[in-house]
Structure formats: structure tokens, C-alpha cells
Write a protein that holds these residues in place. Sequence first.
Motif, PDB file in Angstrom:
ATOM      1  N   HIS A 199       9.122   6.654   3.400  1.00 33.02           N
ATOM      2  CA  HIS A 199       9.649   5.586   4.239  1.00 33.02           C
ATOM      3  C   HIS A 199      10.131   4.505   3.285  1.00 33.02           C
ATOM      4  O   HIS A 199       9.337   4.005   2.472  1.00 33.02           O
ATOM      5  N   ILE A 200      11.409   4.140   3.346  1.00 31.99           N
ATOM      6  CA  ILE A 200      11.949   3.159   2.413  1.00 31.99           C
ATOM      7  C   ILE A 200      12.616   2.019   3.191  1.00 31.99           C
ATOM      8  O   ILE A 200      13.285   2.246   4.195  1.00 31.99           O
ATOM      9  N   ALA A 201      12.409   0.794   2.709  1.00 29.88           N
ATOM     10  CA  ALA A 201      12.880  -0.391   3.430  1.00 29.88           C
ATOM     11  C   ALA A 201      13.577  -1.355   2.491  1.00 29.88           C
ATOM     12  O   ALA A 201      13.098  -1.617   1.382  1.00 29.88           O
ATOM     13  N   ASP A 202      14.719  -1.877   2.941  1.00 32.86           N
ATOM     14  CA  ASP A 202      15.412  -2.956   2.238  1.00 32.86           C
ATOM     15  C   ASP A 202      16.570  -3.424   3.114  1.00 32.86           C
ATOM     16  O   ASP A 202      17.259  -2.598   3.718  1.00 32.86           O
TER      17      ASP A 202
ATOM     18  N   HIS B 278       8.944  -5.768   8.345  1.00 35.35           N
ATOM     19  CA  HIS B 278       8.498  -6.989   9.017  1.00 35.35           C
ATOM     20  C   HIS B 278       7.496  -6.595  10.099  1.00 35.35           C
ATOM     21  O   HIS B 278       7.227  -5.398  10.322  1.00 35.35           O
ATOM     22  N   HIS B 279       6.939  -7.585  10.772  1.00 36.30           N
ATOM     23  CA  HIS B 279       5.894  -7.314  11.759  1.00 36.30           C
ATOM     24  C   HIS B 279       6.387  -6.376  12.857  1.00 36.30           C
ATOM     25  O   HIS B 279       5.639  -5.543  13.360  1.00 36.30           O
ATOM     26  N   GLY B 280       7.656  -6.493  13.233  1.00 35.44           N
ATOM     27  CA  GLY B 280       8.179  -5.674  14.318  1.00 35.44           C
ATOM     28  C   GLY B 280       8.233  -4.195  14.022  1.00 35.44           C
ATOM     29  O   GLY B 280       8.060  -3.373  14.927  1.00 35.44           O
ATOM     30  N   ASN B 281       8.506  -3.835  12.755  1.00 33.16           N
ATOM     31  CA  ASN B 281       8.607  -2.407  12.429  1.00 33.16           C
ATOM     32  C   ASN B 281       7.455  -1.895  11.562  1.00 33.16           C
ATOM     33  O   ASN B 281       7.469  -0.756  11.111  1.00 33.16           O
TER      34      ASN B 281
ATOM     35  N   PRO C 172       4.334  -0.923  12.267  1.00 33.60           N
ATOM     36  CA  PRO C 172       3.667   0.324  12.688  1.00 33.60           C
ATOM     37  C   PRO C 172       4.470   1.571  12.333  1.00 33.60           C
ATOM     38  O   PRO C 172       3.915   2.572  11.858  1.00 33.60           O
ATOM     39  N   ALA C 173       5.790   1.530  12.548  1.00 29.94           N
ATOM     40  CA  ALA C 173       6.624   2.691  12.220  1.00 29.94           C
ATOM     41  C   ALA C 173       6.722   2.886  10.714  1.00 29.94           C
ATOM     42  O   ALA C 173       6.706   4.022  10.218  1.00 29.94           O
ATOM     43  N   PHE C 174       6.809   1.781   9.967  1.00 31.88           N
ATOM     44  CA  PHE C 174       6.940   1.873   8.518  1.00 31.88           C
ATOM     45  C   PHE C 174       5.719   2.541   7.892  1.00 31.88           C
ATOM     46  O   PHE C 174       5.840   3.310   6.926  1.00 31.88           O
ATOM     47  N   LEU C 175       4.542   2.295   8.425  1.00 38.96           N
ATOM     48  CA  LEU C 175       3.308   2.838   7.844  1.00 38.96           C
ATOM     49  C   LEU C 175       2.770   4.057   8.601  1.00 38.96           C
ATOM     50  O   LEU C 175       1.735   4.598   8.230  1.00 38.96           O
ATOM     51  N   ASP C 176       3.492   4.514   9.609  1.00 42.23           N
ATOM     52  CA  ASP C 176       3.019   5.653  10.403  1.00 42.23           C
ATOM     53  C   ASP C 176       2.991   6.934   9.562  1.00 42.23           C
ATOM     54  O   ASP C 176       4.008   7.341   9.001  1.00 42.23           O
ATOM     55  N   GLY C 177       1.823   7.561   9.476  1.00 47.45           N
ATOM     56  CA  GLY C 177       1.685   8.823   8.761  1.00 47.45           C
ATOM     57  C   GLY C 177       1.758   8.718   7.254  1.00 47.45           C
ATOM     58  O   GLY C 177       1.851   9.738   6.554  1.00 47.45           O
ATOM     59  N   VAL C 178       1.678   7.496   6.723  1.00 50.68           N
ATOM     60  CA  VAL C 178       1.846   7.267   5.289  1.00 50.68           C
ATOM     61  C   VAL C 178       0.520   7.481   4.550  1.00 50.68           C
ATOM     62  O   VAL C 178      -0.535   7.047   5.007  1.00 50.68           O
ATOM     63  N   ASP C 179       0.596   8.161   3.404  1.00 49.26           N
ATOM     64  CA  ASP C 179      -0.588   8.406   2.576  1.00 49.26           C
ATOM     65  C   ASP C 179      -0.808   7.326   1.522  1.00 49.26           C
ATOM     66  O   ASP C 179      -1.929   7.177   1.012  1.00 49.26           O
TER      67      ASP C 179
END
Length: 288
Positions: free
Chosen positions: A56-59, A108-111, A113-120
Motif C-alpha cells: 500500500h503506497i501513499a503520496d 490521513h484519518h479518512g483513509n 483503515p484502508a491504508f493499514l488493512d491487511g498490512v504486516d
Amino acid sequence: MPPAFSYPLAFVRNLGWVTPAEQGILRSKRIAIAGMGGVGGVHLLTLTRLGIGAFHIADFDRFDLANFNRQVGATITTLDLPKVDVLATLARDINPELQLALFRDGVHHGNMPAFLDGVDLYIDGLDFFAFGARQAVFAACAERGIPAITAAPLGMGTALLNFLPGGMSFDDYFGWGDLPEAEKALRFLVGLAPAGLHGSYLVDPASINLEAQRGPSTIMGCELCAGAAATEALKILLQRGPVAAAPFGYQFDAYHNRMVRTWRPGGYRNPLQQLAMWVIRRRRGARS
């Protein structure tokens, strides 16, 4: 037509340092990285070459000329392109089977849960001054029991801290709370690298301005961050070998050819940390 991709063949040279079974475990892991700039981009490519199978990558940012000295995705052909899209393309060119979730408006706070969902595992690639996002991600990781790594490019080296489930949290170590951003920057800088190996060869102290959120950088520091963080990631994900967690950390400086292991029980409350911050405040006051 390009040759057919083969995961076992593409990563066969990892074997020997990892077993075939361990390579299979790495293939099954999912890592979140916030920030695709100086350290985040090279984190992604390094971990892709290690054989990690999902990210999961964010920018939210785009590449510009000021990124050229340190960011692996910054080139003439990528100017003004979204960093997250450029790095996703580079990573898929290494492993076209990658599972990638792209968060184009950053984290951000809004995403969250999705950003960290299933993350190891989470690896911090945010800009030094992204205090709000960094504080939120590390708090969310602690709440969810997700191991988290931050590796800072300081001078021509790196300083690394692990935050593991059940151990000292990012908030406990740095004590940011609702402090002004300049104070957060000071605590972050001193907390990351209590040994301060990089300070002695800074030729222009005026290039660091915490209030203006500006500081110098090198590609050497960014690439050393990625090597150090990927090694810690391997040990955490494979449960192989000891992993020192905060308040333990280390700083390696290639300019001085030195590595120092650090221990600051109490984090920012530690008397040595308090003294270091007092000295820096006094020096800044003398320059102003």
C-alpha cells in the motif's frame, strides 16, 4: 515481446541469504509505505527487489526539480507527474505480479483503515516535517499491533528506530502531543539520532531552518535508509534474529565510517535527550 516473468527466477539470487521457504513468506507479505519521495521511493524499490509481494503506497505530491538530488523517481520525464504513479510503474517493472494499492491523496484519518488493512508492516517514508500524518500513522499502527519502522536520512547516513507491538510507542518516545511544529521537529531530530554523528560535517548550519521546514539532504542518506529499513523488515517479517526496538536504535554514518547503537529509556524524558535539546535551542537562539 518481453520474456515471461518468473518470480522464482527473478529473485533466485536472494537465496542463500534467505531460504526458498523464507522467500515464499516474503512473497506473501504486505507492506504499507507513506511517502514516495526521498526515502519512500527507494524503500519501495528495495523491498520489491527483496521479493515482497504486496504494497500500500501513499503520496499526494508530484515530482519537481528540487527532488532531483535524492529521489529515485525524479527525472526529466517524470516532472510534474504524481510520485505514487511513477513509483508504482517502476515497481511493476521489477515485479509485474505485484499487488499495489495506491493512495493518491496521501494518508490521513479518512483513509487510514484502508491504508493499514491487511498490512504486516509499516515503513515511514514521509517528509521530515509531515508531523500530523506521521503522528496519526504511528498511532494507528500501535492501535492495530502493526510493527513500524522509521529510518531518517541524516547527512550521509541513516538513523533507525523500530516500534514493535507491546513495546514503547512512537508517541511515548517522542512525546509530541499538541506541541508546536518547531518543537516537534527538534524532538524528532534529537530522538532519531541521539549520537548526532552527522552534525560535525554540516558546512552551512543556516541550511537547516526548522521553523521554515527546510533542511539539506543527500542521496547517500536516502539509499542507506532503504538498506537499513529493508534489513529490519526482513528480520521482522521472517521472525529471524533479534530486533532492537525503541528506546533502542542506531545511527550509521558513512562519512565518518561509524555506527553507534543508542539507548534512551524514557525517550524525550531522558536527561541526555533533554540536555541535547537545550543545547540546540541555545545555539539557535544565539544565531537569531
